[in-house]
Design a protein around this motif. Structure first.
Motif, mmCIF file in Angstrom:
data_model
loop_
_atom_site.group_PDB
_atom_site.id
_atom_site.type_symbol
_atom_site.label_atom_id
_atom_site.label_comp_id
_atom_site.label_asym_id
_atom_site.label_seq_id
_atom_site.Cartn_x
_atom_site.Cartn_y
_atom_site.Cartn_z
ATOM 1 N N SER A 177 6.337 -4.294 4.839
ATOM 2 C CA SER A 177 7.008 -5.325 4.052
ATOM 3 C C SER A 177 6.650 -5.135 2.589
ATOM 4 O O SER A 177 5.584 -4.636 2.241
ATOM 5 C CB SER A 177 6.598 -6.714 4.528
ATOM 6 N N THR A 178 7.535 -5.563 1.713
ATOM 7 C CA THR A 178 7.283 -5.392 0.281
ATOM 8 C C THR A 178 6.136 -6.271 -0.189
ATOM 9 O O THR A 178 5.446 -5.931 -1.140
ATOM 10 C CB THR A 178 8.553 -5.711 -0.527
ATOM 11 N N ALA A 179 5.897 -7.396 0.480
ATOM 12 C CA ALA A 179 4.778 -8.267 0.092
ATOM 13 C C ALA A 179 3.451 -7.565 0.335
ATOM 14 O O ALA A 179 2.543 -7.615 -0.500
ATOM 15 C CB ALA A 179 4.833 -9.577 0.859
ATOM 16 N N ALA A 180 3.333 -6.891 1.480
ATOM 17 C CA ALA A 180 2.090 -6.183 1.786
ATOM 18 C C ALA A 180 1.873 -5.032 0.815
ATOM 19 O O ALA A 180 0.752 -4.765 0.387
ATOM 20 C CB ALA A 180 2.107 -5.671 3.215
ATOM 21 N N PHE A 221 -4.353 -4.885 -5.482
ATOM 22 C CA PHE A 221 -5.768 -4.684 -5.152
ATOM 23 C C PHE A 221 -6.249 -3.337 -5.670
ATOM 24 O O PHE A 221 -7.333 -3.231 -6.245
ATOM 25 C CB PHE A 221 -5.977 -4.774 -3.639
ATOM 26 N N LEU A 222 -5.438 -2.285 -5.473
ATOM 27 C CA LEU A 222 -5.828 -0.960 -5.954
ATOM 28 C C LEU A 222 -5.899 -0.922 -7.473
ATOM 29 O O LEU A 222 -6.782 -0.274 -8.042
ATOM 30 C CB LEU A 222 -4.847 0.095 -5.443
ATOM 31 N N THR A 223 -4.997 -1.635 -8.152
ATOM 32 C CA THR A 223 -5.034 -1.677 -9.609
ATOM 33 C C THR A 223 -6.308 -2.357 -10.092
ATOM 34 O O THR A 223 -6.962 -1.879 -11.026
ATOM 35 C CB THR A 223 -3.800 -2.422 -10.147
ATOM 36 N N GLN A 224 -6.686 -3.467 -9.454
ATOM 37 C CA GLN A 224 -7.921 -4.152 -9.841
ATOM 38 C C GLN A 224 -9.143 -3.279 -9.556
ATOM 39 O O GLN A 224 -10.071 -3.217 -10.368
ATOM 40 C CB GLN A 224 -8.043 -5.473 -9.101
ATOM 41 N N ALA A 225 -9.141 -2.602 -8.420
ATOM 42 C CA ALA A 225 -10.270 -1.739 -8.078
ATOM 43 C C ALA A 225 -10.382 -0.582 -9.060
ATOM 44 O O ALA A 225 -11.481 -0.228 -9.510
ATOM 45 C CB ALA A 225 -10.123 -1.220 -6.654
#
Length: 148
Positions: A42-45, A52-56
């Motif tokens: 899904s696009t939400a996931a 999350f990857l951008t923040q990490a």
């Protein structure tokens, strides 16, 4: 003494064997009639995962930059350097450092040389780097940890 060799004509030669069919599609296999073999996410996931990857990645880049902020002075085995600017735009950092995978760039000047010209580094902050003076906009805890 001459050796005569029999050269068959093109019509007499046997056909060359066909290569074995590879695991991937190369056009010799028929196209599958059904859609993808696995369901789409899904696009939400996907957007949550990307956020999350951008923040990490942002946290990793901040750790690699360390306390190097404009105005900071740090020292390592190569010399003592004043930080003039920190570039966190990946595209600009790649262009400045001429590297394909650069995420940041730090513009420094060697303060031990009277003719020290600014240059660009992309090295990560390590345990062999010592902060001598915190930068202009450093948090209060970094300003307190400066060693003499």
């Amino acid at each position: 003494m001459s050796i005569l060799a029999y050269a068959p004509t093109a019509g007499e030669r046997p056909p060359l064997p066909s290569r074995p069919i590879p695991h991937e599609r190369d056009g010799r296999q028929p196209a599958p009639s059904e859609g993808r073999p696995h369901p789409q996410q899904s696009t939400a996931a996907v957007s949550i995962t990307a956020a999350f990857l951008t923040q990490a990645l942002t946290r990793v880049v901040e750790q690699q930059i360390g306390p190097r902020r404009p105005g900071a002075i740090y020292e390592n085995v190569d010399g003592a350097f004043e930080v003039l600017a920190v570039v966190t735009d990946p595209a600009m950092a790649r262009e400045m450092l001429n590297r394909r995978c650069a995420r940041f760039a730090v513009i420094v000047r060697d303060i031990r040389r009277p003719d020290g010209q600014p240059f660009i580094v992309g090295s990560a902050w390590t345990t062999s780097d010592w902060l001598r003076r915190a930068g202009h906009n450093a948090p209060a805890d970094e300003r307190e940890q400066v060693t003499a």
